[in-house]
Design an enzyme around this catalytic site. Structure first.
Site, mmCIF file in Angstrom:
data_model
loop_
_atom_site.group_PDB
_atom_site.id
_atom_site.type_symbol
_atom_site.label_atom_id
_atom_site.label_comp_id
_atom_site.label_asym_id
_atom_site.label_seq_id
_atom_site.Cartn_x
_atom_site.Cartn_y
_atom_site.Cartn_z
ATOM 1 C CB SER A 179 -1.162 -0.292 1.572
ATOM 2 O OG SER A 179 -2.015 -1.383 1.436
HETATM 3 N N1 SAM Z 1 -0.066 -5.175 4.401
HETATM 4 C C1 SAM Z 1 0.734 -5.613 2.878
HETATM 5 C C2 SAM Z 1 1.628 -4.537 2.632
HETATM 6 O O1 SAM Z 1 2.696 -4.076 3.903
HETATM 7 O O2 SAM Z 1 2.466 -5.428 2.051
HETATM 8 C C3 SAM Z 1 -0.317 -5.111 1.883
HETATM 9 C C4 SAM Z 1 -1.496 -6.436 1.374
HETATM 10 S S1 SAM Z 1 -2.140 -5.746 -0.058
HETATM 11 C C5 SAM Z 1 -2.698 -4.652 -0.262
HETATM 12 C C6 SAM Z 1 -3.497 -7.703 0.048
HETATM 13 C C7 SAM Z 1 -2.823 -8.503 0.576
HETATM 14 O O3 SAM Z 1 -4.135 -9.015 1.357
HETATM 15 C C8 SAM Z 1 -2.888 -9.607 -0.614
HETATM 16 O O4 SAM Z 1 -1.450 -9.520 -0.694
HETATM 17 C C9 SAM Z 1 -3.394 -10.532 -0.918
HETATM 18 O O5 SAM Z 1 -3.530 -11.715 -1.111
HETATM 19 C C10 SAM Z 1 -4.329 -10.391 0.519
HETATM 20 N N2 SAM Z 1 -5.651 -11.566 0.926
HETATM 21 C C11 SAM Z 1 -6.929 -11.652 0.204
HETATM 22 N N3 SAM Z 1 -7.328 -12.226 1.081
HETATM 23 C C12 SAM Z 1 -7.068 -12.479 1.722
HETATM 24 C C13 SAM Z 1 -7.318 -13.760 2.741
HETATM 25 N N4 SAM Z 1 -8.350 -13.899 2.632
HETATM 26 N N5 SAM Z 1 -6.885 -14.372 4.190
HETATM 27 C C14 SAM Z 1 -5.315 -13.299 3.886
HETATM 28 N N6 SAM Z 1 -4.579 -12.614 2.970
HETATM 29 C C15 SAM Z 1 -5.689 -12.003 2.142
#
Ligand code: SAM
Length: 225
Positions: free
Chosen positions: A65
């Protein structure tokens, strides 16, 4: 000037202009963001852009993000340093690293195995020992380690997953984007002795939360559609 110095200079500018300059006031958080090397968490091919005012691709259709969004969501948790925190959506591990400096322990869940493994490796290399990466679907939380003193969801849910509220400690806060591809709002929830308070903070744009309480591929197609 070598690249470490360049990154360091860019990181100080990022905090001054993008974070403090937009109204983030938590001194502990500002100090942490001045010290955590964001460029270690982004893929090599976009390392030069690590301190820009934008999200960046981390592979598998996912993103790290925008720095300001990470700061805003973290500040909203109001952490004191004693909490056990849950993050859903580990991605690069950068948000977890920031939280690790502001809380006692961080549990973070990532659904894409390759990202979970890479994030764990990066956190290990950075010497961060109080983060546990859990591969799997975190859309229903992680009841075994709760109740949590703070919860942060870094992907957009169709509606608030009820199990998350149940894993929140009294007075603790949950920050989560809720909504559809073109229309999401960052919501702040706080558990009270009786019931919950909810506030809408700002319009946002996140990748979809998947899994049991997330978006199906029929309703929200590939993450970069
Ligand atoms: N917080 C992260 C960082 O610091 O890089 C950015 C996260 S990215 C915007 C969103 C993440 O949520 C992705 O890696 C995606 O694979 C994960 N995601 C989506 N649905 C999910 C779920 N049900 N459980 C765990 N992770 C999930």
């Amino acid at each position: 000037m070598d690249s470490t110095e360049t990154f360091d200079r860019e990181r100080q500018a990022m905090v001054t202009w993008q974070i403090a300059g937009r109204g983030i006031r938590d001194e502990r958080l500002l100090l942490v963001m001045r010290s955590v090397p964001r460029h270690h968490y982004v893929p090599l091919n976009c390392r030069d852009m690590a301190y820009q005012d934008r999200p960046l691709p981390i592979g598998y259709g996912q993103t790290i993000s925008q720095p300001y969004m990470i700061a805003l969501m973290t500040e909203l948790l109001n952490l004191t340093g004693e909490e056990v925190v849950l993050e859903i959506g580990t991605g690069s591990g950068y948000q977890a690293a920031i939280l690790a400096h502001l809380a006692r322990h961080v549990h973070t869940v990532e659904m894409i195995m390759e990202l979970a493994e890479r994030a764990q490796k990066t956190l290990d290399e950075e010497g961060i020992r109080n983060v546990t990466v859990h591969p799997g679907d975190g859309s229903a939380g992680l009841p075994d380690f709760g109740p949590y003193g703070g919860m942060i969801v870094t992907a957009a849910a169709p509606v608030l997953p009820q199990p998350l509220l149940e894993q929140l400690a009294v007075n603790a806060r949950l920050v989560i984007p809720v909504g559809s591809p073109g229309h999401q709002v960052l919501q702040l929830w706080q558990r009270k002795a009786q019931g919950y308070e909810q506030e809408s903070i700002a319009p946002v744009a996140f990748v979809p939360l998947r899994g049991a309480y997330g978006w199906s591929y029929e309703d929200w197609g590939p993450d970069y559609s």
